[in-house]
Scaffold this active site. Structure first.
Site, PDB file in Angstrom:
ATOM      1  N   HIS A 197      -4.468   8.679  -5.650  1.00 20.83           N
ATOM      2  CA  HIS A 197      -4.308   7.021  -5.218  1.00 20.83           C
ATOM      3  C   HIS A 197      -5.164   6.682  -6.569  1.00 20.83           C
ATOM      4  O   HIS A 197      -6.393   7.391  -6.398  1.00 20.83           O
ATOM      5  CB  HIS A 197      -4.595   6.571  -4.120  1.00 20.83           C
ATOM      6  N   CYS A 235       0.121   2.893  -7.299  1.00 20.70           N
ATOM      7  CA  CYS A 235      -0.111   1.675  -6.456  1.00 20.70           C
ATOM      8  C   CYS A 235      -0.089   0.735  -7.450  1.00 20.70           C
ATOM      9  O   CYS A 235      -1.060   0.401  -8.360  1.00 20.70           O
ATOM     10  CB  CYS A 235      -1.681   1.933  -5.974  1.00 20.70           C
ATOM     11  N   HIS A 264       2.881   2.567  -3.855  1.00 23.52           N
ATOM     12  CA  HIS A 264       2.581   1.367  -3.113  1.00 23.52           C
ATOM     13  C   HIS A 264       2.773   0.256  -3.735  1.00 23.52           C
ATOM     14  O   HIS A 264       2.526   0.207  -4.949  1.00 23.52           O
ATOM     15  CB  HIS A 264       1.118   1.485  -2.896  1.00 23.52           C
ATOM     16  N   ASP A 309       2.617  -2.777   0.829  1.00 25.30           N
ATOM     17  CA  ASP A 309       1.285  -2.389   0.869  1.00 25.30           C
ATOM     18  C   ASP A 309       0.645  -3.529   1.372  1.00 25.30           C
ATOM     19  O   ASP A 309       1.124  -4.484   2.388  1.00 25.30           O
ATOM     20  CB  ASP A 309       0.573  -2.268  -0.403  1.00 25.30           C
ATOM     21  N   HIS A 310      -0.701  -3.936   1.372  1.00 24.38           N
ATOM     22  CA  HIS A 310      -1.530  -5.089   2.114  1.00 24.38           C
ATOM     23  C   HIS A 310      -0.516  -6.284   2.335  1.00 24.38           C
ATOM     24  O   HIS A 310       0.264  -6.634   1.483  1.00 24.38           O
ATOM     25  CB  HIS A 310      -2.619  -5.497   1.614  1.00 24.38           C
ATOM     26  N   TYR A 323      -3.294  -5.117   7.064  1.00 24.60           N
ATOM     27  CA  TYR A 323      -2.397  -4.543   7.884  1.00 24.60           C
ATOM     28  C   TYR A 323      -1.790  -4.969   8.947  1.00 24.60           C
ATOM     29  O   TYR A 323      -1.676  -4.193   9.964  1.00 24.60           O
ATOM     30  CB  TYR A 323      -3.099  -3.061   8.213  1.00 24.60           C
TER      31      TYR A 323
HETATM   32  C1  DNO Z   1      -5.809   0.738   0.774  1.00 23.54           C
HETATM   33  C2  DNO Z   1      -5.192   2.010   0.727  1.00 23.54           C
HETATM   34  C3  DNO Z   1      -6.330   3.005   0.558  1.00 23.54           C
HETATM   35  C4  DNO Z   1      -5.738   4.354   0.326  1.00 23.54           C
HETATM   36  C5  DNO Z   1      -6.630   5.378  -0.016  1.00 23.54           C
HETATM   37  C6  DNO Z   1      -5.790   6.486  -0.371  1.00 23.54           C
HETATM   38  O1  DNO Z   1      -5.191  -0.099   1.740  1.00 23.54           O
HETATM   39  O2  DNO Z   1      -4.310   1.826  -0.340  1.00 23.54           O
HETATM   40  O3  DNO Z   1      -7.343   2.707   1.424  1.00 23.54           O
HETATM   41  O4  DNO Z   1      -5.296   4.813   1.574  1.00 23.54           O
HETATM   42  O5  DNO Z   1      -7.407   5.069  -0.876  1.00 23.54           O
HETATM   43  O6  DNO Z   1      -6.676   7.533  -0.019  1.00 23.54           O
END
Ligand code: DNO
Length: 345
Positions: A197, A235, A264, A309-310, A323
């Site tokens: 990531h 991401c 992501h 994602d978020h 989340y």
């Molecule tokens: C945040 C996530 C990160 C991700 C880590 C992967 O919300 O995208 O915390 O899980 O960096 O190791």
């Protein structure tokens, strides 16, 4: 396939709810109770998989098996810790989980300066401002850091930050290389794809080095051990925080070499230099052209797991920052709609 992150049985969102989001069939999860550095057992992984399958979905990704700080620091104890990491990967393979998302950020994982930043529509979202970060006082350990999951006391944090004073970006690359040379062959023979990531945000914070910050860095990663098992998590939100990162270009380069194993997809709006707010997923809410991102992924041959994602906090929901259920579910539906429009699937 559209997937959804689930924080295991401690998650306030049950798998049964996730199952009701029309787009979602795959789950992204982890064994959150295992201390960093210990090997994950086959039994625990198999139980996690069974729990997900009992709810009519598949366990697509482990996010994450955390990398112990001693590995990032290159300490002598790293060999034993890397052995444990390899054992976790072997057990993932035996449990039939094929993608491992992990990161190589020193001390802190993702970082924000605000967890409930108000957006114009009355919702709240995560936000980051470098100027605000410089004002964060670390003398009470991680106590004053918004939403930071791993708690360090003042002295632990002090010790860790001190250890990193001898690890600059160059050293961190060496330590990443040492790690990859040992774990990638194990991943390859276990039929597990590693998906590093990018750093979030993609620049140095608190004087710590951060190296996975750009397309060039991602290219360098996949070149360290030239094996399909050595890939990345694309991401969108992390990379886009730096306006210099051209997302489509990065996808064409890394994805064209079949090294994107996980995506992501969230949106952000840059509010200044090294300052941004997270937004709803659709393109017109932020700086990311999500259709262009998904089109590029498809054209690069990517057909792996994608997750919203978020999410913002909407409709009065309260929960783990980034989340909650509602906005991530909207994001999943949006991504599925775009994907179907682009690919016909
Ligand atoms: C945040 C996530 C990160 C991700 C880590 C992967 O919300 O995208 O915390 O899980 O960096 O190791």
């Amino acid at each position: 396939m559209i997937t959804f992150r689930w924080f295991g049985l401690r998650d306030s969102i049950p798998l049964a709810y996730i199952r009701q989001i029309p787009a979602v069939r795959g789950i992204v999860s982890a064994l959150f109770e295992i201390p960093v550095g210990e090997a994950w057992t086959l039994d625990r992984l198999a139980r996690l998989r069974a729990e997900v399958e009992d709810h009519g979905m598949t366990l697509e990704v482990i996010e994450s098996v955390p990398v112990h700080e001693d590995i990032k620091l290159g300490r002598p104890t790293r060999d034993r810790l890397i052995d444990n990491y390899c054992e976790s990967i072997r057990n993932m393979g035996r449990a039939g989980v094929r993608v491992l998302c992990y990161n190589f950020m020193p001390v802190f994982d993702w970082m924000r300066t605000e967890l409930a930043h108000p957006l114009v529509d009355g919702s709240t979202a995560l936000a980051y401002d470098d100027a605000a970060l410089t004002k964060v006082d670390l003398s009470r350990g991680t106590a004053d850091l918004p939403g930071w999951a791993t708690a360090y006391s003042a002295s632990e944090l002090d010790g860790l930050l001190d250890s990193y004073s001898s690890v600059d970006g160059k050293k961190l690359w060496e330590n990443l290389g040492y790690f990859l040379e040992r774990v990638v062959p194990v991943a390859a023979s276990s039929r597990v794809r590693l998906a590093l990531h990018p750093d979030d945000p993609p620049w140095s914070i608190f004087g710590l080095p951060r190296i996975i910050t750009s397309g060039a860095a991602l290219e360098r990663v996949i070149g360290i051990v030239d094996d399909p098992a050595n890939g990345i998590t694309f991401c969108a939100g992390s990379l886009a925080a730096d306006a210099g990162n051209d997302l489509v270009d990065i996808i064409q380069c890394i994805g064209g070499r079949e090294r994107i194993h996980f995506a992501h997809c969230r949106n952000i709006r840059r509010t200044g230099v090294r300052s941004f707010e997270e937004t709803a997923h659709p393109s017109d809410h932020g700086d990311i052209d999500m259709r262009a991102v998904l089109t590029a992924l498809h054209e690069a041959g990517f057909d792996g797991p994608i997750r919203s994602d978020h999410g913002r906090m909407i409709w009065g929901e309260s929960g783990q920052p980034g989340y909650g259920l509602y906005d991530r579910a909207l994001g999943a539906m949006y991504l599925q709609g775009l994907w179907e429009g682009i690919t016909g699937e």
